[in-house]
Design a protein around this motif. Sequence first.
Motif, short mmCIF file in Angstrom:
data_model
loop_
_atom_site.label_atom_id
_atom_site.label_comp_id
_atom_site.label_asym_id
_atom_site.label_seq_id
_atom_site.Cartn_x
_atom_site.Cartn_y
_atom_site.Cartn_z
N LYS A 75 0.76 -1.04 -0.05
CA LYS A 75 -0.01 0.05 0.21
C LYS A 75 0.76 1.19 0.10
CE LYS A 75 -3.45 2.19 3.03
NZ LYS A 75 -4.13 2.16 4.15
N GLN A 76 1.81 1.01 1.11
CA GLN A 76 2.86 2.46 1.08
C GLN A 76 3.56 2.77 -0.55
OE1 GLN A 76 2.74 4.07 3.78
NE2 GLN A 76 4.21 5.80 3.02
N GLU A 99 2.43 1.69 -3.28
CA GLU A 99 1.52 2.44 -4.54
C GLU A 99 1.15 3.77 -4.08
OE1 GLU A 99 -2.30 0.24 -4.25
OE2 GLU A 99 -1.34 -1.53 -4.64
N GLU A 100 1.21 4.36 -2.84
CA GLU A 100 0.65 5.78 -2.65
C GLU A 100 2.18 6.45 -2.99
OE1 GLU A 100 0.10 5.80 1.66
OE2 GLU A 100 -1.93 4.89 1.36
N ASN A 101 3.28 6.01 -2.75
CA ASN A 101 4.57 6.87 -3.38
C ASN A 101 4.72 6.88 -4.67
OD1 ASN A 101 5.48 6.86 -0.65
ND2 ASN A 101 6.80 5.04 -0.71
N SER A 111 2.00 9.33 -6.06
CA SER A 111 2.57 10.86 -5.72
C SER A 111 3.54 11.32 -6.43
CB SER A 111 2.88 11.11 -4.06
OG SER A 111 4.03 10.28 -3.87
#
Length: 126
Positions: free
Chosen positions: A116-117, A119-121, A124
């Motif tokens: 999840k982290q 994907e978020e990175n 962004s």
Amino acid sequence: MRCHMTDIKFDKMVSYYRKLNGWTMKELAEKMGKTESAVSRWESGTASPKIKDINVLSEILGIDADILIFGKSKLVEPTNDIISETIEIMQKLDEEHQKNILNFARFEYAQAEQAKQLEENDASVS
């Protein structure tokens, strides 16, 4: 001497923890040396056990007597069939196997959080 506990949902606590252990009323009664009808009356709120029976009951259910008497535990209902089935299976395993499954669940959770982290990175950066 009997104590009246139905006002604080003693009946719901007994039923909840009995079911959490995967036992029928008859099975719990046998473990306590009581009748099935006694357990039924406790769970329906029409009777309360003697104080000495509360101690035996809490020991058999694997919880503190305070939880039964004062309802200090949050009754957590499984949110879906997978969680419900997992709880049922876990209750049937010995402590070592329960720890193995818990460690696996922690590993899977950590992996999911890491993905999840990432994907978020990536989102962004785009």
